[in-house]
Design a protein around this motif. Structure first.
Motif, PDB file in Angstrom:
ATOM      1  N   GLU A  11       0.845  -1.371   0.295  1.00 24.86           N
ATOM      2  CA  GLU A  11      -0.099   0.147  -0.026  1.00 24.86           C
ATOM      3  C   GLU A  11       0.837   1.163  -0.182  1.00 24.86           C
ATOM      4  O   GLU A  11       1.734   1.245   0.505  1.00 24.86           O
ATOM      5  CB  GLU A  11      -0.908  -0.066   1.231  1.00 24.86           C
ATOM      6  CG  GLU A  11      -2.185   0.960   1.301  1.00 24.86           C
ATOM      7  CD  GLU A  11      -3.182   0.786   2.278  1.00 24.86           C
ATOM      8  OE1 GLU A  11      -4.434   1.119   2.006  1.00 24.86           O
ATOM      9  OE2 GLU A  11      -2.801   0.405   3.284  1.00 24.86           O
ATOM     10  N   PHE A  12       0.521   2.361  -0.738  1.00 26.55           N
ATOM     11  CA  PHE A  12       1.117   3.617  -1.046  1.00 26.55           C
ATOM     12  C   PHE A  12       0.022   4.762  -0.758  1.00 26.55           C
ATOM     13  O   PHE A  12      -0.913   4.594  -1.439  1.00 26.55           O
ATOM     14  CB  PHE A  12       1.847   3.353  -2.103  1.00 26.55           C
ATOM     15  CG  PHE A  12       2.535   4.573  -2.645  1.00 26.55           C
ATOM     16  CD1 PHE A  12       3.823   4.668  -2.832  1.00 26.55           C
ATOM     17  CD2 PHE A  12       1.680   5.643  -3.049  1.00 26.55           C
ATOM     18  CE1 PHE A  12       4.657   5.827  -3.355  1.00 26.55           C
ATOM     19  CE2 PHE A  12       2.759   6.834  -3.723  1.00 26.55           C
ATOM     20  CZ  PHE A  12       3.833   6.753  -3.781  1.00 26.55           C
ATOM     21  N   SER A  13       0.088   5.754   0.175  1.00 22.39           N
ATOM     22  CA  SER A  13      -0.608   6.892  -0.056  1.00 22.39           C
ATOM     23  C   SER A  13       0.205   8.170   0.097  1.00 22.39           C
ATOM     24  O   SER A  13       1.195   8.110   0.631  1.00 22.39           O
ATOM     25  CB  SER A  13      -1.523   6.888   1.197  1.00 22.39           C
ATOM     26  OG  SER A  13      -2.625   6.025   0.943  1.00 22.39           O
ATOM     27  N   GLY A  14      -0.246   9.080  -0.698  1.00 21.16           N
ATOM     28  CA  GLY A  14       0.521  10.474  -0.747  1.00 21.16           C
ATOM     29  C   GLY A  14       0.202  11.534  -1.426  1.00 21.16           C
ATOM     30  O   GLY A  14      -0.854  11.267  -2.342  1.00 21.16           O
ATOM     31  N   MET A  15       0.708  12.644  -0.999  1.00 20.86           N
ATOM     32  CA  MET A  15       0.272  13.799  -1.748  1.00 20.86           C
ATOM     33  C   MET A  15       1.520  14.173  -2.777  1.00 20.86           C
ATOM     34  O   MET A  15       2.555  14.262  -2.708  1.00 20.86           O
ATOM     35  CB  MET A  15       0.290  14.944  -0.795  1.00 20.86           C
ATOM     36  CG  MET A  15      -0.063  16.363  -1.356  1.00 20.86           C
ATOM     37  SD  MET A  15      -1.136  17.168  -0.118  1.00 20.86           S
ATOM     38  CE  MET A  15      -0.136  17.355   1.172  1.00 20.86           C
ATOM     39  N   PHE A  16       0.831  14.653  -4.251  1.00 13.52           N
ATOM     40  CA  PHE A  16       1.745  14.943  -5.308  1.00 13.52           C
ATOM     41  C   PHE A  16       1.223  16.114  -5.825  1.00 13.52           C
ATOM     42  O   PHE A  16       0.022  16.604  -5.465  1.00 13.52           O
ATOM     43  CB  PHE A  16       1.277  13.869  -6.331  1.00 13.52           C
ATOM     44  CG  PHE A  16       1.876  12.513  -6.173  1.00 13.52           C
ATOM     45  CD1 PHE A  16       2.958  11.900  -6.761  1.00 13.52           C
ATOM     46  CD2 PHE A  16       1.087  11.669  -5.457  1.00 13.52           C
ATOM     47  CE1 PHE A  16       3.710  10.943  -6.611  1.00 13.52           C
ATOM     48  CE2 PHE A  16       1.885  10.291  -4.979  1.00 13.52           C
ATOM     49  CZ  PHE A  16       2.870   9.833  -5.785  1.00 13.52           C
ATOM     50  N   GLN A  17       1.855  16.664  -6.484  1.00 14.61           N
ATOM     51  CA  GLN A  17       1.331  17.758  -7.512  1.00 14.61           C
ATOM     52  C   GLN A  17      -0.089  17.349  -8.018  1.00 14.61           C
ATOM     53  O   GLN A  17      -0.003  16.141  -8.518  1.00 14.61           O
ATOM     54  CB  GLN A  17       2.488  18.224  -8.415  1.00 14.61           C
ATOM     55  CG  GLN A  17       1.970  19.535  -9.405  1.00 14.61           C
ATOM     56  CD  GLN A  17       3.167  19.760 -10.352  1.00 14.61           C
ATOM     57  OE1 GLN A  17       4.233  19.406  -9.937  1.00 14.61           O
ATOM     58  NE2 GLN A  17       2.770  20.364 -11.254  1.00 14.61           N
ATOM     59  N   LYS A  18      -1.067  17.865  -8.080  1.00 13.12           N
ATOM     60  CA  LYS A  18      -2.309  17.452  -8.455  1.00 13.12           C
ATOM     61  C   LYS A  18      -2.185  16.746  -9.843  1.00 13.12           C
ATOM     62  O   LYS A  18      -2.883  15.766 -10.186  1.00 13.12           O
ATOM     63  CB  LYS A  18      -3.572  18.447  -8.505  1.00 13.12           C
ATOM     64  CG  LYS A  18      -4.925  18.138  -8.883  1.00 13.12           C
ATOM     65  CD  LYS A  18      -5.899  19.214  -8.934  1.00 13.12           C
ATOM     66  CE  LYS A  18      -7.238  18.674  -9.348  1.00 13.12           C
ATOM     67  NZ  LYS A  18      -8.369  19.550  -9.456  1.00 13.12           N
ATOM     68  N   GLU A  19      -1.571  17.344 -10.937  1.00 14.83           N
ATOM     69  CA  GLU A  19      -1.621  17.074 -12.196  1.00 14.83           C
ATOM     70  C   GLU A  19      -0.901  15.581 -12.138  1.00 14.83           C
ATOM     71  O   GLU A  19      -1.258  14.669 -13.084  1.00 14.83           O
ATOM     72  CB  GLU A  19      -0.584  18.158 -12.888  1.00 14.83           C
ATOM     73  CG  GLU A  19      -0.280  17.516 -14.319  1.00 14.83           C
ATOM     74  CD  GLU A  19       0.813  18.544 -14.879  1.00 14.83           C
ATOM     75  OE1 GLU A  19       1.606  18.251 -15.764  1.00 14.83           O
ATOM     76  OE2 GLU A  19       0.855  19.622 -14.170  1.00 14.83           O
ATOM     77  N   VAL A  20       0.213  15.381 -11.339  1.00 19.59           N
ATOM     78  CA  VAL A  20       0.810  13.928 -11.396  1.00 19.59           C
ATOM     79  C   VAL A  20      -0.031  13.062 -10.733  1.00 19.59           C
ATOM     80  O   VAL A  20      -0.163  11.849 -11.333  1.00 19.59           O
ATOM     81  CB  VAL A  20       2.248  14.146 -10.629  1.00 19.59           C
ATOM     82  CG1 VAL A  20       2.733  12.777 -10.545  1.00 19.59           C
ATOM     83  CG2 VAL A  20       3.212  15.261 -11.457  1.00 19.59           C
ATOM     84  N   ALA A  21      -0.788  13.245  -9.743  1.00 18.10           N
ATOM     85  CA  ALA A  21      -1.674  12.522  -9.164  1.00 18.10           C
ATOM     86  C   ALA A  21      -2.970  11.846  -9.997  1.00 18.10           C
ATOM     87  O   ALA A  21      -3.116  10.927 -10.043  1.00 18.10           O
ATOM     88  CB  ALA A  21      -2.190  13.002  -7.914  1.00 18.10           C
ATOM     89  N   LEU A  22      -3.341  12.879 -10.897  1.00 21.18           N
ATOM     90  CA  LEU A  22      -4.347  12.773 -11.683  1.00 21.18           C
ATOM     91  C   LEU A  22      -3.868  11.808 -12.822  1.00 21.18           C
ATOM     92  O   LEU A  22      -4.372  10.744 -13.399  1.00 21.18           O
ATOM     93  CB  LEU A  22      -4.993  13.992 -12.346  1.00 21.18           C
ATOM     94  CG  LEU A  22      -5.881  14.662 -11.361  1.00 21.18           C
ATOM     95  CD1 LEU A  22      -6.305  15.971 -12.040  1.00 21.18           C
ATOM     96  CD2 LEU A  22      -7.249  13.948 -10.971  1.00 21.18           C
ATOM     97  N   ARG A  23      -2.613  11.911 -13.242  1.00 21.03           N
ATOM     98  CA  ARG A  23      -2.094  11.170 -14.270  1.00 21.03           C
ATOM     99  C   ARG A  23      -1.868   9.631 -13.875  1.00 21.03           C
ATOM    100  O   ARG A  23      -2.121   8.834 -14.596  1.00 21.03           O
ATOM    101  CB  ARG A  23      -0.594  11.755 -14.673  1.00 21.03           C
ATOM    102  CG  ARG A  23       0.107  10.976 -15.678  1.00 21.03           C
ATOM    103  CD  ARG A  23       1.605  11.764 -16.012  1.00 21.03           C
ATOM    104  NE  ARG A  23       1.339  13.011 -16.398  1.00 21.03           N
ATOM    105  CZ  ARG A  23       2.252  13.930 -16.259  1.00 21.03           C
ATOM    106  NH1 ARG A  23       3.480  13.585 -15.709  1.00 21.03           N
ATOM    107  NH2 ARG A  23       2.362  15.402 -16.106  1.00 21.03           N
ATOM    108  N   ILE A  24      -1.486   9.695 -12.548  1.00 23.52           N
ATOM    109  CA  ILE A  24      -1.184   8.207 -12.326  1.00 23.52           C
ATOM    110  C   ILE A  24      -2.354   7.296 -12.171  1.00 23.52           C
ATOM    111  O   ILE A  24      -2.493   6.119 -12.474  1.00 23.52           O
ATOM    112  CB  ILE A  24      -0.552   8.145 -10.918  1.00 23.52           C
ATOM    113  CG1 ILE A  24       1.008   8.762 -10.979  1.00 23.52           C
ATOM    114  CG2 ILE A  24      -0.649   6.864 -10.015  1.00 23.52           C
ATOM    115  CD1 ILE A  24       1.468   9.150  -9.543  1.00 23.52           C
TER     116      ILE A  24
END
Length: 262
Positions: free
Chosen positions: A130-143
Motif C-alpha cells: 500500500e502507498f498513500s501520498g500527496m503529489f502535484q495534482k496533475e501528477v496524481a491525476l496522471r497516475i
C-alpha cells in the motif's frame, strides 16, 4: 512570531511544509494498515503527518535527507529518534531497515522527485502492499487516469499494472508553507491481489516506455526498434496509439511481441 525551532523550507529540496492538521490526519487515515506492520514516511519535514502516523497500531519509520529536519524530528519526537533514516530514499537500500518485510509508503512528496518515488515503489512492489501520498495534482491525476485520457501515460500504465490507483482529494496551495504555485492531490495505491503479470515484466516496461516516447505515433511506428515481423505488424493493435490501450491491452501487446517469430 516565528518559532526559532522551526525548519526553514529549502527550495532545492522541493520542500512545502503542510500546515493543516486535519489534512495531515486525513492523509494518515488513508492507509488501511492491512498486510504490513511497518510504515515508511518519505520527507517528514517537521512531522505534521508523522505525529498522526505514530498514533497508529504500526511501526512508523521516516526517511529524510534534510539535516535540519532530521535534527528537529530527533529533538521533538524522541520515541521516533532511532527510526529516523537520514538518507536519500531514491538511493538507499531499504532492506537495511526492513529486511525483506512488507511496509507501506506515505508522505507529502517533494514535487521534483515524486514520479521517481513511484518508479522506485514499483521496483519494490513485492514489499509494498500500500502507498498513500500527496503529489502535484496533475501528477496524481496522471497516475490514476485511464486510457483515452490526454494525461494517461507511462506512469499510469506501469502503476496500474500492479496497483489499484484511487485519487482521494485535492489540497489547495494555501495550507502549505511556503505555498506551491499549484494544487496538490492525494492518492492511494493498493497492490492487486494477483499482481504478477502473465508476460515478461521487463519487456512490458520497455514496451510501455517506448510506446509513449512517441505518443502521437501509432504503435507500429513507435515500436520499430523491436524489429517486429510483418505478420505481427499487421495486427490491428499496432494501428492504435499508446494512450488508446488499457493496461490489459499493453499486457496483450507484450505477449504478442514476446511470442513473435518470423
Amino acid at each position: 512570531m516565528e518559532n526559532q525551532n522551526q525548519v526553514k523550507a529549502k527550495k532545492h529540496l522541493g520542500q512545502h511544509f503542510l500546515t493543516d492538521e486535519s489534512i495531515a490526519q486525513d492523509i494518515a487515515d488513508s492507509l488501511s494498515l492491512e498486510g504490513y506492520n511497518d510504515v515508511l514516511e518519505i520527507g517528514p519535514g517537521m512531522g505534521v503527518l508523522t505525529k498522526y502516523l505514530l498514533k497508529k497500531n504500526t511501526t512508523t519509520h521516516v526517511i529524510e535527507i534534510d539535516t535540519e529536519s532530521v535534527a528537529y524530528l530527533k529533538n521533538n519526537y524522541l520515541h521516533l529518534a532511532d527510526r529516523v533514516i537520514e538518507q536519500d530514499f531514491l538511493k538507499y537500500d531499504l532492506n537495511l531497515v526492513f529486511n525483506n518485510k512488507p511496509f507501506a509508503i506515505i508522505g507529502n512528496f517533494p514535487y521534483n522527485i515524486s514520479s521517481q518515488i513511484v518508479f522506485k515503489t514499483l521496483e519494490l512492489r513485492d514489499q509494498i502492499p500500500e502507498f498513500s501520498g500527496m503529489f502535484q495534482k496533475e501528477v496524481a491525476l496522471r497516475i490514476c487516469s485511464k486510457e483515452g485520457s490526454k494525461v494517461y501515460g507511462i506512469l499510469s500504465v506501469l502503476t496500474q499494472a500492479f496497483y489499484e490507483a484511487e485519487y482521494l482529494f485535492t489540497v489547495p496551495p494555501t495550507v502549505f508553507n511556503p505555498p506551491p504555485k499549484v494544487d496538490s492531490g492525494v492518492l492511494r495505491l493498493k497492490r492487486k491481489e494477483n499482481y504478477s503479470l502473465p508476460c515478461d515484466e521487463k519487456l512490458f516496461f520497455r514496451v510501455v516506455k517506448t510506446g509513449f516516447q512517441q505518443r502521437r505515433k501509432t504503435l507500429r511506428n513507435s515500436l520499430k526498434t523491436f524489429n517486429l515481423s510483418d505478420n505481427l505488424k499487421a495486427n490491428a493493435i499496432f494501428g492504435q496509439r499508446p494512450e488508446q490501450l488499457s493496461v490489459a491491452q499493453f499486457i496483450e501487446l507484450t505477449l504478442l511481441i514476446e511470442n513473435d517469430s518470423e
